[in-house]
Design an enzyme around this catalytic site. Structure first.
Site, PDB file in Angstrom:
ATOM      1  N   HIS A  36       0.835  -1.208   0.000  1.00  0.00           N
ATOM      2  CA  HIS A  36       0.000   0.000   0.000  1.00  0.00           C
ATOM      3  C   HIS A  36       0.863   1.249   0.000  1.00  0.00           C
ATOM      4  O   HIS A  36       2.044   1.216   0.336  1.00  0.00           O
ATOM      5  CB  HIS A  36      -0.977   0.030   1.184  1.00  0.00           C
ATOM      6  CG  HIS A  36      -0.361  -0.003   2.562  1.00  0.00           C
ATOM      7  ND1 HIS A  36      -0.154  -1.165   3.261  1.00  0.00           N
ATOM      8  CD2 HIS A  36       0.077   0.987   3.378  1.00  0.00           C
ATOM      9  CE1 HIS A  36       0.381  -0.893   4.440  1.00  0.00           C
ATOM     10  NE2 HIS A  36       0.545   0.426   4.533  1.00  0.00           N
TER      11      HIS A  36
ATOM     12  N   HIS B 236       3.885   7.120   3.672  1.00  0.00           N
ATOM     13  CA  HIS B 236       4.844   6.010   3.532  1.00  0.00           C
ATOM     14  C   HIS B 236       4.443   5.079   2.400  1.00  0.00           C
ATOM     15  O   HIS B 236       3.315   5.117   1.909  1.00  0.00           O
ATOM     16  CB  HIS B 236       5.005   5.238   4.852  1.00  0.00           C
ATOM     17  CG  HIS B 236       3.777   4.517   5.357  1.00  0.00           C
ATOM     18  ND1 HIS B 236       2.901   5.061   6.270  1.00  0.00           N
ATOM     19  CD2 HIS B 236       3.280   3.282   5.078  1.00  0.00           C
ATOM     20  CE1 HIS B 236       1.944   4.187   6.553  1.00  0.00           C
ATOM     21  NE2 HIS B 236       2.141   3.102   5.817  1.00  0.00           N
TER      22      HIS B 236
ATOM     23  N   GLU C  46       7.549   1.116   5.095  1.00  0.00           N
ATOM     24  CA  GLU C  46       6.991   0.057   5.941  1.00  0.00           C
ATOM     25  C   GLU C  46       7.238  -1.265   5.234  1.00  0.00           C
ATOM     26  O   GLU C  46       7.078  -1.356   4.004  1.00  0.00           O
ATOM     27  CB  GLU C  46       5.469   0.282   6.109  1.00  0.00           C
ATOM     28  CG  GLU C  46       4.783  -0.805   6.944  1.00  0.00           C
ATOM     29  CD  GLU C  46       3.269  -0.573   7.087  1.00  0.00           C
ATOM     30  OE1 GLU C  46       2.739   0.433   6.550  1.00  0.00           O
ATOM     31  OE2 GLU C  46       2.623  -1.421   7.734  1.00  0.00           O
TER      32      GLU C  46
HETATM   33  C1  LIG Z   1       1.159  -0.305  11.249  1.00  0.00           C
HETATM   34  C2  LIG Z   1      -0.258   0.145  11.103  1.00  0.00           C
HETATM   35  C3  LIG Z   1      -0.545   0.747   9.738  1.00  0.00           C
HETATM   36  C4  LIG Z   1      -0.343  -0.341   8.688  1.00  0.00           C
HETATM   37  O1  LIG Z   1      -0.089  -0.046   7.533  1.00  0.00           O
HETATM   38  O2  LIG Z   1      -0.508  -1.543   9.021  1.00  0.00           O
HETATM   39  C5  LIG Z   1       0.360   1.936   9.486  1.00  0.00           C
HETATM   40  O3  LIG Z   1       0.936   2.133   8.469  1.00  0.00           O
HETATM   41  S1  LIG Z   1       0.535   3.051  10.817  1.00  0.00           S
HETATM   42  C6  LIG Z   1       1.570   4.329  10.175  1.00  0.00           C
HETATM   43  C7  LIG Z   1       1.999   5.225  11.241  1.00  0.00           C
HETATM   44  N1  LIG Z   1       3.162   4.689  11.927  1.00  0.00           N
HETATM   45  C8  LIG Z   1       4.377   5.177  11.739  1.00  0.00           C
HETATM   46  O4  LIG Z   1       4.609   6.123  10.983  1.00  0.00           O
HETATM   47  C9  LIG Z   1       5.487   4.504  12.533  1.00  0.00           C
HETATM   48  C10 LIG Z   1       6.856   4.909  12.078  1.00  0.00           C
HETATM   49  N2  LIG Z   1       7.057   6.341  12.202  1.00  0.00           N
HETATM   50  C11 LIG Z   1       7.896   6.887  13.123  1.00  0.00           C
HETATM   51  O5  LIG Z   1       8.521   6.182  13.895  1.00  0.00           O
HETATM   52  C12 LIG Z   1       8.026   8.379  13.151  1.00  0.00           C
HETATM   53  O6  LIG Z   1       6.893   8.991  12.594  1.00  0.00           O
HETATM   54  C13 LIG Z   1       9.302   8.873  12.388  1.00  0.00           C
HETATM   55  C14 LIG Z   1      10.580   8.299  13.046  1.00  0.00           C
HETATM   56  C15 LIG Z   1       9.270   8.529  10.906  1.00  0.00           C
HETATM   57  C16 LIG Z   1       9.354  10.405  12.515  1.00  0.00           C
HETATM   58  O7  LIG Z   1       9.183  10.718  13.858  1.00  0.00           O
HETATM   59  P1  LIG Z   1       9.947  11.932  14.578  1.00  0.00           P
HETATM   60  O8  LIG Z   1       9.389  12.107  15.936  1.00  0.00           O
HETATM   61  O9  LIG Z   1      11.387  11.732  14.464  1.00  0.00           O
HETATM   62  O10 LIG Z   1       9.445  13.120  13.717  1.00  0.00           O
HETATM   63  P2  LIG Z   1      10.230  14.268  13.066  1.00  0.00           P
HETATM   64  O11 LIG Z   1       9.171  15.184  12.622  1.00  0.00           O
HETATM   65  O12 LIG Z   1      11.297  14.770  13.964  1.00  0.00           O
HETATM   66  O13 LIG Z   1      10.938  13.611  11.774  1.00  0.00           O
HETATM   67  C17 LIG Z   1      12.316  13.362  11.649  1.00  0.00           C
HETATM   68  C18 LIG Z   1      12.680  13.551  10.168  1.00  0.00           C
HETATM   69  O14 LIG Z   1      11.963  12.618   9.364  1.00  0.00           O
HETATM   70  C19 LIG Z   1      11.090  13.321   8.464  1.00  0.00           C
HETATM   71  N3  LIG Z   1       9.844  12.570   8.353  1.00  0.00           N
HETATM   72  C20 LIG Z   1       9.009  12.289   9.347  1.00  0.00           C
HETATM   73  N4  LIG Z   1       7.989  11.561   8.902  1.00  0.00           N
HETATM   74  C21 LIG Z   1       8.204  11.429   7.572  1.00  0.00           C
HETATM   75  C22 LIG Z   1       7.481  10.768   6.533  1.00  0.00           C
HETATM   76  N5  LIG Z   1       6.327  10.116   6.786  1.00  0.00           N
HETATM   77  N6  LIG Z   1       7.980  10.791   5.281  1.00  0.00           N
HETATM   78  C23 LIG Z   1       9.137  11.435   4.998  1.00  0.00           C
HETATM   79  N7  LIG Z   1       9.890  12.062   5.961  1.00  0.00           N
HETATM   80  C24 LIG Z   1       9.393  12.065   7.205  1.00  0.00           C
HETATM   81  C25 LIG Z   1      10.912  14.684   9.081  1.00  0.00           C
HETATM   82  O15 LIG Z   1      10.571  15.616   8.107  1.00  0.00           O
HETATM   83  C26 LIG Z   1      12.285  14.934   9.664  1.00  0.00           C
HETATM   84  O16 LIG Z   1      13.175  15.250   8.637  1.00  0.00           O
HETATM   85  P3  LIG Z   1      14.208  16.440   8.773  1.00  0.00           P
HETATM   86  O17 LIG Z   1      15.101  16.299   7.590  1.00  0.00           O
HETATM   87  O18 LIG Z   1      14.898  16.275  10.074  1.00  0.00           O
HETATM   88  O19 LIG Z   1      13.363  17.691   8.739  1.00  0.00           O
HETATM   89 CO   LIG Z   2       0.916   1.419   6.424  1.00  0.00          CO
END
Ligand SMILES: CC[C@H](C(=O)O)C(=O)SCCNC(=O)CCNC(=O)[C@H](O)C(C)(C)COP(=O)(O)OP(=O)(O)OC[C@H]1O[C@@H](n2cnc3c(N)ncnc32)[C@H](O)[C@@H]1OP(=O)(O)O
Ligand SMILES: [Co+2]
Length: 134
Positions: free
Chosen positions: A7, A79, A130
């Site tokens: 997805h 993602h 993911e």
């Molecule tokens: C699993 C259930 C369901 C499924 O499909 O089955 C799902 O998909 S649930 C989806 C939601 N879950 C997650 O997103 C879990 C993983 N995500 C994380 O651990 C955090 O969101 C993380 C680490 C990606 C970012 O968290 P953080 O607290 O570090 O946020 P920051 O804003 O400080 O981000 C750091 C850095 O990464 C960039 N960033 C954040 N999110 C994204 C993104 N989705 N795509 C691209 N880039 C992203 C953010 O802009 C910061 O970049 P920087 O260069 O430092 O400005």
């Molecule tokens: Co997902």
């Protein structure tokens, strides 16, 4: 190691409005909302002939998509989820190559009842990845 695209996820500020848009404007088939408190999101899936789109709305105080929506209040691509046959083998290979596996490194059960892991977007050209074991 990678299989099909399972997805593509889009974070949205208002899930009901997004569902209405996909159903009524785009004419897509959309599943019922599913709350996933462990992941801090409520999701629906848009079923397409070749893959799915996952619409994500924040759930709870510690939602991982809250900061994303603060930066992009109107929503945006969040993602890409790729299928893998063996998620632990994939995790170990990625970790050995220096990629950051998010969380404690152990797969959680995702929206499809299958193990999932996330990889840091900075390690993959600004795209959060993911992995889902199928
Ligand atoms: C699993 C259930 C369901 C499924 O499909 O089955 C799902 O998909 S649930 C989806 C939601 N879950 C997650 O997103 C879990 C993983 N995500 C994380 O651990 C955090 O969101 C993380 C680490 C990606 C970012 O968290 P953080 O607290 O570090 O946020 P920051 O804003 O400080 O981000 C750091 C850095 O990464 C960039 N960033 C954040 N999110 C994204 C993104 N989705 N795509 C691209 N880039 C992203 C953010 O802009 C910061 O970049 P920087 O260069 O430092 O400005
Ligand atoms: Co997902």
């Amino acid at each position: 190691m990678l299989g099909r695209v399972n997805h593509i996820a889009i974070a949205v500020p208002d899930l009901a409005a997004a569902v209405a848009s996909y159903r009524n404007v785009l004419g897509a088939r959309v599943t019922e909302p599913q709350a996933l408190p462990e992941h801090g999101v409520t999701v629906v899936f848009v079923d397409l002939p070749n893959t799915k789109v996952e619409l994500l709305e924040p759930l709870g105080e510690t939602s991982p998509i809250a900061a994303f929506l603060q930066k992009s209040p109107g929503g945006g691509m969040h993602h890409v989820c790729y299928e893998v046959d063996d998620i632990l083998a994939a995790r170990d290979r990625l970790a050995a190559s220096g990629a950051r596996v998010l969380g404690d490194g152990n797969p959680k059960i995702g929206a499809h009842g299958k193990p999932v892991l996330f990889l840091h977007p900075r390690d993959f050209f600004g795209t959060l990845i993911e992995l889902e074991e199928v």
